[in-house]
Design a protein around this motif. Structure first.
Motif, PDB file in Angstrom:
ATOM      1  N   ASN A  48      29.624  29.854  41.721  1.00 47.38           N
ATOM      2  CA  ASN A  48      30.883  29.853  40.999  1.00 47.38           C
ATOM      3  C   ASN A  48      31.466  31.259  41.028  1.00 47.38           C
ATOM      4  O   ASN A  48      30.886  32.192  40.473  1.00 47.38           O
ATOM      5  N   THR A  49      32.622  31.405  41.669  1.00 41.76           N
ATOM      6  CA  THR A  49      33.205  32.742  41.830  1.00 41.76           C
ATOM      7  C   THR A  49      33.902  33.239  40.571  1.00 41.76           C
ATOM      8  O   THR A  49      34.350  34.383  40.546  1.00 41.76           O
ATOM      9  N   HIS A  50      33.992  32.404  39.534  1.00 41.49           N
ATOM     10  CA  HIS A  50      34.696  32.810  38.324  1.00 41.49           C
ATOM     11  C   HIS A  50      33.734  33.164  37.191  1.00 41.49           C
ATOM     12  O   HIS A  50      34.148  33.233  36.037  1.00 41.49           O
ATOM     13  N   ARG A  51      32.483  33.378  37.510  1.00 44.01           N
ATOM     14  CA  ARG A  51      31.528  33.824  36.498  1.00 44.01           C
ATOM     15  C   ARG A  51      31.789  35.280  36.132  1.00 44.01           C
ATOM     16  O   ARG A  51      32.474  36.007  36.833  1.00 44.01           O
ATOM     17  N   GLY A  52      31.200  35.684  35.014  1.00 45.61           N
ATOM     18  CA  GLY A  52      31.367  37.071  34.588  1.00 45.61           C
ATOM     19  C   GLY A  52      30.307  37.998  35.135  1.00 45.61           C
ATOM     20  O   GLY A  52      30.530  39.199  35.269  1.00 45.61           O
ATOM     21  N   PHE A  53      29.114  37.455  35.436  1.00 45.20           N
ATOM     22  CA  PHE A  53      28.003  38.258  35.936  1.00 45.20           C
ATOM     23  C   PHE A  53      27.460  37.631  37.216  1.00 45.20           C
ATOM     24  O   PHE A  53      27.300  36.412  37.302  1.00 45.20           O
ATOM     25  N   PHE A  54      27.180  38.479  38.193  1.00 50.73           N
ATOM     26  CA  PHE A  54      26.593  38.034  39.449  1.00 50.73           C
ATOM     27  C   PHE A  54      25.381  38.889  39.759  1.00 50.73           C
ATOM     28  O   PHE A  54      25.369  40.094  39.481  1.00 50.73           O
ATOM     29  N   HIS A  55      24.368  38.247  40.329  1.00 49.71           N
ATOM     30  CA  HIS A  55      23.239  39.027  40.820  1.00 49.71           C
ATOM     31  C   HIS A  55      23.675  39.803  42.050  1.00 49.71           C
ATOM     32  O   HIS A  55      24.567  39.379  42.783  1.00 49.71           O
ATOM     33  N   GLU A  56      23.052  40.950  42.268  1.00 59.45           N
ATOM     34  CA  GLU A  56      23.477  41.795  43.382  1.00 59.45           C
ATOM     35  C   GLU A  56      23.362  41.080  44.728  1.00 59.45           C
ATOM     36  O   GLU A  56      24.104  41.388  45.664  1.00 59.45           O
ATOM     37  N   GLU A  58      24.228  38.061  45.427  1.00 67.43           N
ATOM     38  CA  GLU A  58      25.360  37.176  45.652  1.00 67.43           C
ATOM     39  C   GLU A  58      26.690  37.831  45.312  1.00 67.43           C
ATOM     40  O   GLU A  58      27.750  37.229  45.518  1.00 67.43           O
ATOM     41  N   LEU A  59      26.661  39.064  44.820  1.00 68.14           N
ATOM     42  CA  LEU A  59      27.877  39.706  44.324  1.00 68.14           C
ATOM     43  C   LEU A  59      28.934  39.844  45.410  1.00 68.14           C
ATOM     44  O   LEU A  59      30.094  39.472  45.237  1.00 68.14           O
ATOM     45  N   ILE A  60      28.551  40.391  46.576  1.00 69.24           N
ATOM     46  CA  ILE A  60      29.529  40.658  47.631  1.00 69.24           C
ATOM     47  C   ILE A  60      30.126  39.350  48.140  1.00 69.24           C
ATOM     48  O   ILE A  60      31.348  39.225  48.310  1.00 69.24           O
ATOM     49  N   ALA A  61      29.277  38.348  48.376  1.00 74.50           N
ATOM     50  CA  ALA A  61      29.771  37.071  48.883  1.00 74.50           C
ATOM     51  C   ALA A  61      30.722  36.408  47.891  1.00 74.50           C
ATOM     52  O   ALA A  61      31.758  35.839  48.287  1.00 74.50           O
ATOM     53  N   CYS A  62      30.399  36.487  46.600  1.00 75.04           N
ATOM     54  CA  CYS A  62      31.267  35.883  45.585  1.00 75.04           C
ATOM     55  C   CYS A  62      32.607  36.602  45.508  1.00 75.04           C
ATOM     56  O   CYS A  62      33.659  35.968  45.364  1.00 75.04           O
ATOM     57  N   GLN A  63      32.578  37.932  45.608  1.00 73.48           N
ATOM     58  CA  GLN A  63      33.830  38.679  45.559  1.00 73.48           C
ATOM     59  C   GLN A  63      34.707  38.376  46.768  1.00 73.48           C
ATOM     60  O   GLN A  63      35.933  38.260  46.653  1.00 73.48           O
ATOM     61  N   LYS A  64      34.087  38.237  47.931  1.00 74.11           N
ATOM     62  CA  LYS A  64      34.867  37.890  49.121  1.00 74.11           C
ATOM     63  C   LYS A  64      35.476  36.497  48.982  1.00 74.11           C
ATOM     64  O   LYS A  64      36.632  36.280  49.369  1.00 74.11           O
ATOM     65  N   SER A  65      34.714  35.555  48.444  1.00 74.59           N
ATOM     66  CA  SER A  65      35.246  34.217  48.228  1.00 74.59           C
ATOM     67  C   SER A  65      36.420  34.240  47.258  1.00 74.59           C
ATOM     68  O   SER A  65      37.426  33.545  47.452  1.00 74.59           O
ATOM     69  N   ILE A  93      40.153  43.702  46.218  1.00 73.21           N
ATOM     70  CA  ILE A  93      38.784  43.194  46.122  1.00 73.21           C
ATOM     71  C   ILE A  93      38.012  43.519  47.395  1.00 73.21           C
ATOM     72  O   ILE A  93      36.871  43.993  47.351  1.00 73.21           O
ATOM     73  N   MET A  94      38.636  43.278  48.541  1.00 70.42           N
ATOM     74  CA  MET A  94      37.980  43.578  49.818  1.00 70.42           C
ATOM     75  C   MET A  94      37.695  45.070  49.953  1.00 70.42           C
ATOM     76  O   MET A  94      36.654  45.465  50.505  1.00 70.42           O
ATOM     77  N   LEU A  95      38.585  45.885  49.441  1.00 69.37           N
ATOM     78  CA  LEU A  95      38.355  47.333  49.483  1.00 69.37           C
ATOM     79  C   LEU A  95      37.129  47.709  48.672  1.00 69.37           C
ATOM     80  O   LEU A  95      36.301  48.517  49.109  1.00 69.37           O
ATOM     81  N   ARG A  96      36.987  47.100  47.486  1.00 65.35           N
ATOM     82  CA  ARG A  96      35.855  47.449  46.616  1.00 65.35           C
ATOM     83  C   ARG A  96      34.525  47.009  47.202  1.00 65.35           C
ATOM     84  O   ARG A  96      33.503  47.642  46.937  1.00 65.35           O
ATOM     85  N   VAL A  97      34.521  45.924  47.987  1.00 68.17           N
ATOM     86  CA  VAL A  97      33.258  45.466  48.581  1.00 68.17           C
ATOM     87  C   VAL A  97      33.017  46.078  49.956  1.00 68.17           C
ATOM     88  O   VAL A  97      32.038  45.745  50.627  1.00 68.17           O
ATOM     89  N   GLY A  98      33.924  46.958  50.389  1.00 60.33           N
ATOM     90  CA  GLY A  98      33.698  47.668  51.643  1.00 60.33           C
ATOM     91  C   GLY A  98      34.162  46.946  52.888  1.00 60.33           C
ATOM     92  O   GLY A  98      33.866  47.389  54.003  1.00 60.33           O
ATOM     93  N   ASP A  99      34.907  45.848  52.744  1.00 60.20           N
ATOM     94  CA  ASP A  99      35.437  45.132  53.903  1.00 60.20           C
ATOM     95  C   ASP A  99      36.818  45.698  54.217  1.00 60.20           C
ATOM     96  O   ASP A  99      37.848  45.101  53.884  1.00 60.20           O
ATOM     97  N   LEU A 100      36.829  46.844  54.896  1.00 62.86           N
ATOM     98  CA  LEU A 100      38.091  47.535  55.148  1.00 62.86           C
ATOM     99  C   LEU A 100      38.964  46.780  56.147  1.00 62.86           C
ATOM    100  O   LEU A 100      40.192  46.878  56.094  1.00 62.86           O
TER     101      LEU A 100
END
Length: 318
Positions: A48-56, A58-65, A93-100
């Protein structure tokens, strides 16, 4: 009552159903998701990409989604916002996860070509040339050639600039550019490389320490706001389960602390076990109290006999 410790792991859904009904806390659903990830399990419903907390993990994949949902207009957040605003939010969001690369693409789609082109060299020089070439193609035929000229030259398309000058009757300018091209003073287009990209090096110890430090700062902030569960989940997000357990124990979240320790097979605090046993004993659930005390280091030798003595040796304790 909570299920006492068993020889095989307790399914997360058992605790989830009990606590969701009897013990509401803000962020409880995220709590189960974090525990499931640490245990290497997947809860029903998937990611679920709308959760408040993500484990590290799954964090990047959820943010990209989440970014892709924003860009496509399928996101429930800001449903009335303009397409340009959604693309910019997705780009951030992509900038923060490093997907330039995706950042540049989304910024270009939002119309901010110059910013996208400025960042493109961080991806690769070839990508920068591709993006610059695409920008030139978007310029209208009536646009000032002076605006397109830097991008045409820097991407190795000097011949196209010469043709443009000729088409507009700027023969002097066309001649100068053609001479510079002839003397090999202008950049050339990069050829594609068939070599696979080099593997990424493992994260450094400093980077890992920084990640855990940020998690600790966030945890302290939630703790100061009176949200021990949210504070504990900050540590669970980076797999620091012992620290999370300590936060819950110090905040007297006895049930959550026991559940966390049981699901992740962590050492249980003897004080928590005594408190749970006393609660069960108060409700005359002597067999449940005994099961908790059996997990206590001094339970079989001291606490179980005392429990039996207090209640006339009930059948379940003999």
């Amino acid at each position: 009552t909570l299920p006492a410790a068993q020889t095989r792991p307790v399914p997360i859904q058992v605790y989830q159903k009990i606590l969701t009904f009897f013990l509401y806390r803000q962020g409880l659903e995220d709590f189960w998701g974090l525990i499931a990830n640490i245990r290497g399990e997947m809860l029903p419903g998937g990611m679920n990409t709308h959760r408040g907390f993500f484990h590290e993990r799954e964090l990047i994949a959820c943010q990209k989604s989440k970014a892709l949902e924003l860009a496509s207009g399928r996101s429930k957040i800001g449903i009335g916002s303009k397409q340009e605003e959604r693309l910019q939010k997705a780009a951030q969001i992509m900038l923060r996860v490093g997907d330039l690369r995706s950042y540049c693409r989304f910024m270009a789609q939002a119309g901010h070509w110059e910013r996208a082109i400025c960042i493109a060299p961080a991806v690769s020089l070839k990508f920068w040339q591709e993006l610059s070439s695409e920008y030139v193609e978007t310029l209208s035929a009536e646009a000032d050639i002076q605006e397109a000229a830097p991008f045409l030259l820097s991407t190795g398309r000097s011949s196209a600039l010469v043709d443009s000058f000729i088409g507009r009757g700027d023969l002097d300018h066309a001649f100068v550019v053609a001479k510079a091209e002839c003397d090999q003073l202008l950049p050339t287009q990069l050829s594609g490389s068939n070599q696979p990209p080099a593997p990424k090096p493992p994260p450094s110890d400093d980077a890992r320490a920084k990640l855990e430090d940020v998690a600790s700062v966030l945890a302290r902030r939630h703790a100061e706001m009176g949200e021990p569960l949210l504070a504990a989940m900050c540590h669970l997000a980076v797999s620091k389960s012992t620290r999370a357990l300590s936060f819950l124990s110090r905040a007297h979240e006895v049930v959550l602390a026991y559940v966390l320790a049981d699901l992740l097979e962590l050492p249980k605090d003897p004080l928590l076990l005594k408190f749970l046993a006393m609660s069960a004993e108060h409700d005359e659930l002597y067999d449940v109290a005994a099961e908790y005390l059996l997990q206590h280091p001094q339970g079989p030798d001291m606490h179980i006999p005392l429990l039996a003595a207090r209640h006339g040796y009930p059948e379940s304790l003999r």
